[in-house]
Design a protein around this motif. Sequence first.
Motif, PDB file in Angstrom:
ATOM      1  N   ILE A 181       5.394  97.434  54.116  1.00  0.00           N
ATOM      2  CA  ILE A 181       5.903  96.299  53.335  1.00  0.00           C
ATOM      3  C   ILE A 181       6.545  96.775  52.040  1.00  0.00           C
ATOM      4  N   SER A 184       9.829  98.445  52.642  1.00  0.00           N
ATOM      5  CA  SER A 184      10.929  97.544  53.008  1.00  0.00           C
ATOM      6  C   SER A 184      11.538  96.835  51.804  1.00  0.00           C
ATOM      7  N   THR A 185      10.844  96.846  50.651  1.00  0.00           N
ATOM      8  CA  THR A 185      11.336  96.122  49.471  1.00  0.00           C
ATOM      9  C   THR A 185      12.136  97.010  48.522  1.00  0.00           C
ATOM     10  N   CYS A 190      12.899  92.529  52.323  1.00  0.00           N
ATOM     11  CA  CYS A 190      11.470  92.480  52.654  1.00  0.00           C
ATOM     12  C   CYS A 190      11.303  92.295  54.145  1.00  0.00           C
ATOM     13  N   THR A 191      10.478  93.145  54.723  1.00  0.00           N
ATOM     14  CA  THR A 191      10.135  93.010  56.135  1.00  0.00           C
ATOM     15  C   THR A 191       8.622  93.047  56.263  1.00  0.00           C
ATOM     16  N   ILE A 192       8.071  92.033  56.903  1.00  0.00           N
ATOM     17  CA  ILE A 192       6.638  92.000  57.179  1.00  0.00           C
ATOM     18  C   ILE A 192       6.465  92.099  58.689  1.00  0.00           C
ATOM     19  N   TRP A 197       1.409  90.669  59.628  1.00  0.00           N
ATOM     20  CA  TRP A 197       1.211  89.231  59.416  1.00  0.00           C
ATOM     21  C   TRP A 197      -0.050  88.763  60.138  1.00  0.00           C
ATOM     22  N   SER A 220       2.118  91.695  48.837  1.00  0.00           N
ATOM     23  CA  SER A 220       3.377  91.259  49.456  1.00  0.00           C
ATOM     24  C   SER A 220       4.096  90.233  48.584  1.00  0.00           C
ATOM     25  N   CYS A 225       8.171  89.654  48.481  1.00  0.00           N
ATOM     26  CA  CYS A 225       8.184  89.121  49.847  1.00  0.00           C
ATOM     27  C   CYS A 225       7.808  87.642  49.913  1.00  0.00           C
ATOM     28  N   GLU A 228       9.706  85.589  52.562  1.00  0.00           N
ATOM     29  CA  GLU A 228       9.328  85.963  53.926  1.00  0.00           C
ATOM     30  C   GLU A 228       7.931  85.459  54.267  1.00  0.00           C
TER      31      GLU A 228
END
Length: 374
Positions: A181, A184-185, A190-192, A197, A220, A225, A228
């Motif tokens: 996480i 990805s930022t 942002c990717t979760i 999750w 997150s 995030c 997201e």
Amino acid sequence: MRPSLSGVSGLCTLSLFVLCMFGRLTAIWGKVKSEKEFVEAKQYLIRSITALDRLAWFLEHHYEQGNLDLFIGTRIAEGQLASLLKRIDEDKKSVDIPLSEDLHHRLRILRERLDFITNRGTEIVEKNEPDYFQRIGGVLRKGLWEIDYAALKTLNKSLIIHVQETEKLKESQSDDCINQILGSTQNGGCTIPSNCWNIMTMPGLYGYSLTHQMFLLEISAKAGCGNELRRRAAASGETLTDIANRICANVYGQAKEIAANGYPLSKHDIFIEQIALCGILGYGNFFKSAWLDHILKWQQAEGCYGMGEPVKKSISSSSADALPPSSKWTQHGLRLKRQEKRMQDNCSAHRTAVAAAALGAYIKFLVLFASGSI
């Protein structure tokens, strides 16, 4: 707009700070407070600040013995004081907060000391634990833990479910998610991942598995995030607040059980962690005087928080060597945490970390509550 409070002096010495603050709270709510309540409130704030001050003193002299988990705790505490001081500075522009210059200065210095400890600790961890630091070192970033709340929240206790006292998640699972996480930022996105999750939202967890859900959500949200998280929550028919309420309601239920069972030594660490991670979100249920009494009582004379009786006589109480991840040595039947580390004077790096975070949360709560800001 707040009521006029001109009848209460805005100048308080440290020892009389909470007396003045609660006098102002009385003016807002129109409630009569007994002298005993004034004295008790004053003592709790002063004792909490003194305890965190002593903890910081210990770490200023022994931070080179710490691990990454220790400095997560000091960064959370620093973030709580930083957000409190920002709130005070902003409020001073529109209302006379009855905060003495002495206390304001003491809180600022304490925040700076915690920042210094965390920064020095970060350098040491990056050198001594390069692989671990590479994975989750981003949680030590300044500003990440400046979590604020506009008002106290009250938990819906009907959300509490009774579960089997079994840890279902491994710390490595949450570490992997933190790594993915935060990674990805870095470019503003942002990717979760779906598995992360699921870890954040699965029901029926206990102990550290449950608190790590909250830990992941907090990281997150503050890492950028938020959108997201809200998108995924909406797809599940919930809001992000619904998820946080459910997790912290169950954290609270488990903390209450620990208290009801007499605060067994094997539960001290998780109990403090529970208060810290949900307390910083403003859940007022966690701010109990009896719970704070125990946290203060468990502090060692040196300022740290200890590991209880030595596990093996062959291990020196002053050893700074990390216990091996596969260690089966136990404290009163509880397996030590994977990232635990024994420090000077038989101090626990992890327990000292969560205590720092909890004390920071309590100090912020006491100041804001007493000033009528929440």
